[in-house]
Design a protein around this motif. Structure first.
Motif, PDB file in Angstrom:
ATOM      1  N   VAL A 230       0.837  -1.198   0.000  1.00  0.00           N
ATOM      2  CA  VAL A 230       0.000   0.000   0.000  1.00  0.00           C
ATOM      3  C   VAL A 230       0.874   1.251   0.000  1.00  0.00           C
ATOM      4  CG1 VAL A 230      -1.665   1.312   1.352  1.00  0.00           C
ATOM      5  CG2 VAL A 230      -1.918  -1.154   1.129  1.00  0.00           C
ATOM      6  N   PHE A 231       1.912   1.236   0.847  1.00  0.00           N
ATOM      7  CA  PHE A 231       2.770   2.417   0.917  1.00  0.00           C
ATOM      8  C   PHE A 231       3.568   2.605  -0.363  1.00  0.00           C
ATOM      9  CE2 PHE A 231       1.964   2.134   5.445  1.00  0.00           C
ATOM     10  CZ  PHE A 231       1.685   3.459   5.679  1.00  0.00           C
ATOM     11  N   LEU A 232       4.029   1.498  -0.950  1.00  0.00           N
ATOM     12  CA  LEU A 232       4.749   1.618  -2.221  1.00  0.00           C
ATOM     13  C   LEU A 232       3.846   2.275  -3.258  1.00  0.00           C
ATOM     14  CD1 LEU A 232       6.594  -1.808  -2.433  1.00  0.00           C
ATOM     15  CD2 LEU A 232       7.454   0.368  -1.629  1.00  0.00           C
ATOM     16  N   PHE A 233       2.576   1.853  -3.262  1.00  0.00           N
ATOM     17  CA  PHE A 233       1.628   2.439  -4.198  1.00  0.00           C
ATOM     18  C   PHE A 233       1.504   3.936  -3.956  1.00  0.00           C
ATOM     19  CE2 PHE A 233      -2.588   3.833  -5.366  1.00  0.00           C
ATOM     20  CZ  PHE A 233      -2.697   3.366  -6.651  1.00  0.00           C
ATOM     21  N   VAL A 234       1.408   4.331  -2.681  1.00  0.00           N
ATOM     22  CA  VAL A 234       1.218   5.751  -2.388  1.00  0.00           C
ATOM     23  C   VAL A 234       2.437   6.559  -2.831  1.00  0.00           C
ATOM     24  CG1 VAL A 234       0.847   7.426  -0.552  1.00  0.00           C
ATOM     25  CG2 VAL A 234      -0.356   5.264  -0.503  1.00  0.00           C
ATOM     26  N   PHE A 235       3.632   5.982  -2.662  1.00  0.00           N
ATOM     27  CA  PHE A 235       4.833   6.704  -3.094  1.00  0.00           C
ATOM     28  C   PHE A 235       4.808   6.944  -4.597  1.00  0.00           C
ATOM     29  CE2 PHE A 235       7.172   5.400   0.872  1.00  0.00           C
ATOM     30  CZ  PHE A 235       7.428   6.697   1.273  1.00  0.00           C
ATOM     31  N   VAL A 236       4.387   5.943  -5.357  1.00  0.00           N
ATOM     32  CA  VAL A 236       4.304   6.107  -6.807  1.00  0.00           C
ATOM     33  C   VAL A 236       3.226   7.121  -7.158  1.00  0.00           C
ATOM     34  CG1 VAL A 236       3.908   4.927  -8.975  1.00  0.00           C
ATOM     35  CG2 VAL A 236       5.114   3.774  -7.164  1.00  0.00           C
ATOM     36  N   TRP A 237       2.135   7.045  -6.415  1.00  0.00           N
ATOM     37  CA  TRP A 237       1.017   7.966  -6.618  1.00  0.00           C
ATOM     38  C   TRP A 237       1.484   9.415  -6.415  1.00  0.00           C
ATOM     39  CZ3 TRP A 237      -3.924   7.352  -3.122  1.00  0.00           C
ATOM     40  CH2 TRP A 237      -5.003   7.994  -3.739  1.00  0.00           C
ATOM     41  N   PHE A 238       2.261   9.636  -5.347  1.00  0.00           N
ATOM     42  CA  PHE A 238       2.855  10.958  -5.113  1.00  0.00           C
ATOM     43  C   PHE A 238       3.583  11.440  -6.359  1.00  0.00           C
ATOM     44  CE2 PHE A 238       3.617  10.968  -0.235  1.00  0.00           C
ATOM     45  CZ  PHE A 238       2.276  11.203  -0.054  1.00  0.00           C
ATOM     46  N   ARG A 239       4.402  10.547  -6.891  1.00  0.00           N
ATOM     47  CA  ARG A 239       5.242  10.936  -8.007  1.00  0.00           C
ATOM     48  C   ARG A 239       4.414  11.320  -9.225  1.00  0.00           C
ATOM     49  NH1 ARG A 239       9.725   7.413 -11.232  1.00  0.00           N
ATOM     50  NH2 ARG A 239       9.652   8.734 -13.074  1.00  0.00           N
ATOM     51  N   ALA A 240       3.315  10.587  -9.422  1.00  0.00           N
ATOM     52  CA  ALA A 240       2.499  10.868 -10.594  1.00  0.00           C
ATOM     53  C   ALA A 240       1.677  12.134 -10.415  1.00  0.00           C
ATOM     54  CB  ALA A 240       1.589   9.687 -10.872  1.00  0.00           C
ATOM     55  N   THR A 241       1.460  12.537  -9.158  1.00  0.00           N
ATOM     56  CA  THR A 241       0.486  13.593  -8.907  1.00  0.00           C
ATOM     57  C   THR A 241       1.095  14.942  -8.587  1.00  0.00           C
ATOM     58  OG1 THR A 241      -0.804  11.834  -7.884  1.00  0.00           O
ATOM     59  CG2 THR A 241      -1.630  14.058  -7.663  1.00  0.00           C
ATOM     60  N   LEU A 242       2.108  14.944  -7.716  1.00  0.00           N
ATOM     61  CA  LEU A 242       2.499  16.208  -7.109  1.00  0.00           C
ATOM     62  C   LEU A 242       3.652  16.869  -7.859  1.00  0.00           C
ATOM     63  CD1 LEU A 242       2.360  15.048  -3.421  1.00  0.00           C
ATOM     64  CD2 LEU A 242       0.743  16.507  -4.598  1.00  0.00           C
ATOM     65  N   PRO A 243       3.585  18.173  -8.084  1.00  0.00           N
ATOM     66  CA  PRO A 243       4.714  18.882  -8.678  1.00  0.00           C
ATOM     67  C   PRO A 243       5.805  19.127  -7.647  1.00  0.00           C
ATOM     68  CG  PRO A 243       2.957  20.409  -8.223  1.00  0.00           C
ATOM     69  CD  PRO A 243       2.453  19.067  -7.831  1.00  0.00           C
ATOM     70  N   ARG A 244       7.013  19.312  -8.116  1.00  0.00           N
ATOM     71  CA  ARG A 244       8.164  19.479  -7.237  1.00  0.00           C
ATOM     72  C   ARG A 244       8.084  20.790  -6.466  1.00  0.00           C
ATOM     73  NH1 ARG A 244      12.376  19.394 -10.992  1.00  0.00           N
ATOM     74  NH2 ARG A 244      12.273  17.146 -10.960  1.00  0.00           N
ATOM     75  N   LEU A 245       8.526  20.754  -5.211  1.00  0.00           N
ATOM     76  CA  LEU A 245       8.563  21.971  -4.411  1.00  0.00           C
ATOM     77  C   LEU A 245       9.723  22.860  -4.836  1.00  0.00           C
ATOM     78  CD1 LEU A 245       6.803  20.175  -2.437  1.00  0.00           C
ATOM     79  CD2 LEU A 245       7.770  21.567  -0.633  1.00  0.00           C
ATOM     80  N   ARG A 246       9.590  24.152  -4.518  1.00  0.00           N
ATOM     81  CA  ARG A 246      10.725  25.052  -4.713  1.00  0.00           C
ATOM     82  C   ARG A 246      11.645  24.887  -3.511  1.00  0.00           C
ATOM     83  NH1 ARG A 246       7.840  30.030  -5.198  1.00  0.00           N
ATOM     84  NH2 ARG A 246       8.651  30.403  -3.119  1.00  0.00           N
ATOM     85  N   TYR A 247      12.923  25.297  -3.657  1.00  0.00           N
ATOM     86  CA  TYR A 247      13.856  24.986  -2.578  1.00  0.00           C
ATOM     87  C   TYR A 247      13.499  25.698  -1.272  1.00  0.00           C
ATOM     88  CZ  TYR A 247      18.056  23.525  -0.327  1.00  0.00           C
ATOM     89  OH  TYR A 247      18.915  22.927   0.533  1.00  0.00           O
ATOM     90  N   ASP A 248      13.090  26.974  -1.350  1.00  0.00           N
ATOM     91  CA  ASP A 248      12.766  27.676  -0.105  1.00  0.00           C
ATOM     92  C   ASP A 248      11.488  27.119   0.522  1.00  0.00           C
ATOM     93  OD1 ASP A 248      11.445  28.742  -2.310  1.00  0.00           O
ATOM     94  OD2 ASP A 248      10.871  30.518  -1.172  1.00  0.00           O
ATOM     95  N   GLN A 249      10.558  26.642  -0.322  1.00  0.00           N
ATOM     96  CA  GLN A 249       9.359  26.002   0.231  1.00  0.00           C
ATOM     97  C   GLN A 249       9.729  24.744   1.003  1.00  0.00           C
ATOM     98  OE1 GLN A 249       7.303  25.409  -3.438  1.00  0.00           O
ATOM     99  NE2 GLN A 249       5.984  27.182  -3.138  1.00  0.00           N
ATOM    100  N   LEU A 250      10.691  24.002   0.427  1.00  0.00           N
ATOM    101  CA  LEU A 250      11.161  22.777   1.075  1.00  0.00           C
ATOM    102  C   LEU A 250      11.719  23.072   2.453  1.00  0.00           C
ATOM    103  CD1 LEU A 250      12.223  19.677   0.296  1.00  0.00           C
ATOM    104  CD2 LEU A 250      14.362  20.879   0.281  1.00  0.00           C
TER     105      LEU A 250
END
Lengths: 404, 183
Positions: A311-331
């Protein structure tokens, strides 16, 4: 204080064999699981993006990773002229070894009972033993130690390449890893306080007895979310993959790596995803806990464990497909100004609630004093943040100050 | 027997690392040698049943402090093998030789005059009993027995951190007049 029953008393030849067997199984399993994970990620992300993905090698393309791995072996191993040869060769091993070490503390099977040190054992070659490679007394701290050593792999890879983009990527990566390690560690502290032990075996045993005895309130709300975010950042997975932001850094710290050395970084990255998922299952979701059918108590716990990991592996892949990368200062803001204060605050609130429940403290004065302190601290923190923002604005506003 | 073997291996690792730190030409190699020494010491802690200290040794020293060293080395660009000029302090070499002789003399005296060698065996003086976990014992001394000293030390560290930030911070010129004028 329990410890593996295998290592109590005298240790004979069979005990050594059992330990070696467990190490070998864990090693082989992680390699195969990593291959599977690479395929799983490519296939899943293809589905999410409406493509087909790997489909040539083997049924459903499942042998694609094997083909890629073999190809890596036969590619030329380049080493830049400016590279520091010793460190350049050392760095991939640091990444891979730490990825293996952290998995050693994960209990992958066995039936657990709270307060019973003999629970959670299985029989291997006539010896009772835990179904985990090692159960050291410092337990979960081994994860933090391994992840803090993993920073070296990335940092030294970037530095020793003798090239500017890898160096920039490496500095970013290590700053990110160090920042989020603090939040990660504090989320672990919440679990340790709730379970009352550092040992992963005891943490799982404390959560045994159905999903109701998982620490939903103590660790399920804030620590789990913080741990998940911090783990994603620690793994350099999207949306925290600034380390290898192609648009900015070519390939990040491993730009200059090729062939099998690159494959090792790749392997370490995916292996860490599996390890982190397993750790999350162990810390927050009862590890191998789950209903057992047909009396097969050697099979079902392990099945439950891997199901939860999946389940967690799936969620990690899901993150990758969905979320755009953060900016460095946001990080950096998220790590230092949100996750760490939230986690510190939660630890205080949680302990106060536990003491109140146990009638150790008087609630009314505690709430009054606590609220005053909370208000003062929030005010100070807000003031500090806004001062920081103002300084940032001042330094970054274009002006003709250079002339004066 | 096993204790002695572990001790000898760790001692070799620690000493190799320690010599490497001062002998390596490249500062990054020196830092890595330091990590090696820290690992050797961590294993020695485990041999003494101090598991928590061993973990903290790796997490804090190897994982944070040496990483910071490496940051500084990399960002300041001193990561080239430089021929460090020795002898900038007057009489430094002589003083170092003197101290080395004294230190060796003390070690030699101890080796000769202490009749029972306890190298590589478990600590005899502590309260570690294999039943209470390390963490409990440490927590008892830190947060119970020596709580005031502990809190004072933490305040001292916070003061030092804030002091370092204040001292190293470069204030941009606060010429509000000219800024407003330019707007």
């Amino acid at each position: 204080m329990s410890g593996d029953p295998l290592l109590r008393g005298t240790i004979d030849f069979v005990d050594v064999l059992v330990v070696l067997f467990k190490v070998g199984i864990a090693f082989g399993f992680l390699l195969v699981a990593t291959m599977f994970m690479v395929w799983f990620e490519r296939k899943l992300i293809s589905d999410m993006q409406n493509r087909i993905g790997p489909n040539v090698a083997g049924p459903w393309g499942i042998l694609q990773t094997l083909a890629d791995g073999l190809k890596f072996f036969f590619k030329e191993d380049l080493r830049p002229r400016e590279a520091d040869s010793l460190v350049f060769r050392l760095a991939p091993y640091l990444s891979v070894v730490t990825a293996f070490v952290a998995f050693a503390i994960v209990p992958v099977g066995g039936v657990f009972k709270d307060g019973d040190p003999t629970s959670g054992t299985v029989s291997l070659f006539g010896k009772e033993t835990y179904l985990q490679v090692a159960d050291p007394p410092m337990g979960i701290l081994l994860l933090l130690a391994a992840s803090s050593i993993a920073v070296y792999g990335i940092m030294l890879a970037g530095w020793s390449s003798g090239s500017k983009y890898p160096l920039l990527g490496a500095v970013r990566a290590s700053a990110q890893a160090i920042s989020y390690e603090a939040a990660l560690g504090m989320a672990v502290v919440a679990v340790v306080i709730a379970a009352g032990s550092l040992s992963t075996h005891d943490i799982v045993a404390a959560q045994s007895g159905g999903y109701r005895s998982w620490y939903w309130f103590a660790t399920g709300l804030i620590p789990f979310v913080v741990f998940f975010i911090a783990a994603t950042a620690e793994l350099n997975r999207p949306p925290f993959d600034l380390v290898e932001a192609e648009q900015e850094l070519v390939g990040g710290f491993h730009t200059e790596y090729s062939s099998i050395r690159f494959a090792m970084f790749f392997l370490a990255e995916f292996m860490n995803v599996i390890t982190m998922s397993a750790i999350m299952v162990t810390l927050f979701f009862g590890g191998p806990a789950g209903p057992i059918f047909f009396g097969l108590d050697w099979l079902f716990p392990t099945l439950w464990f891997f199901g939860k990991v999946l389940v967690f592996l799936f969620v990690f892949v899901w993150f990758r497909a969905t979320l755009p990368r953060l900016r460095y200062d946001q990080l950096m803001n998220l790590g230092w100004k949100v996750l760490i204060p939230v986690m510190l605050g939660w630890l205080l609130v949680y302990r106060a609630i536990v003491l109140w429940r146990d009638d150790k403290i008087d609630p009314i004065p505690t709430i009054i004093v606590g609220s005053i302190i909370a208000i003062v601290c929030t005010a100070l923190l807000t003031a500090a943040f806004s001062a920081g923002d103002r300084a940032f604005e001042r330094e970054n506003t274009p002006s003709d100050r250079e002339g004066s | 027997m096993v204790d002695t073997i572990v001790f000898v291996i760790c001692a070799v690792i620690c000493l190799t690392g320690a010599i490497g730190v001062i002998a390596a030409r490249n500062p990054v190699h020196s830092a890595l040698m330091l990590v090696m020494t820290l690992f050797g010491i961590a294993v020695l802690f485990i041999a003494q049943e101090a598991h928590f200290l061993a973990a903290v040794q790796v997490i804090v020293y190897a994982g944070a402090i040496v990483v910071l060293f490496l940051f500084v080395i990399m960002l300041l660009g001193v990561d080239v093998a430089t021929d460090l000029e020795l002898g900038k302090l007057r009489g430094q070499k002589t003083a170092a030789a003197g101290f080395a002789v004294v230190a060796l003399a003390v070690v030699g005296y101890l080796i000769v005059n202490v009749d029972t060698t306890r190298t590589g065996v478990q600590s005899q003086g502590g309260v570690i009993d294999n039943v209470t976990p390390n963490v409990d014992l440490l927590a008892e001394s830190l947060f119970d027995q020596y709580v005031y000293a502990f809190e004072l030390t933490s305040v001292l560290l916070v003061v030092a951190v804030i002091g370092a930030v204040v001292l190293s911070r470069r204030h941009p010129p606060l010429d509000t007049d000219s800024a407003e004028a330019s707007n």
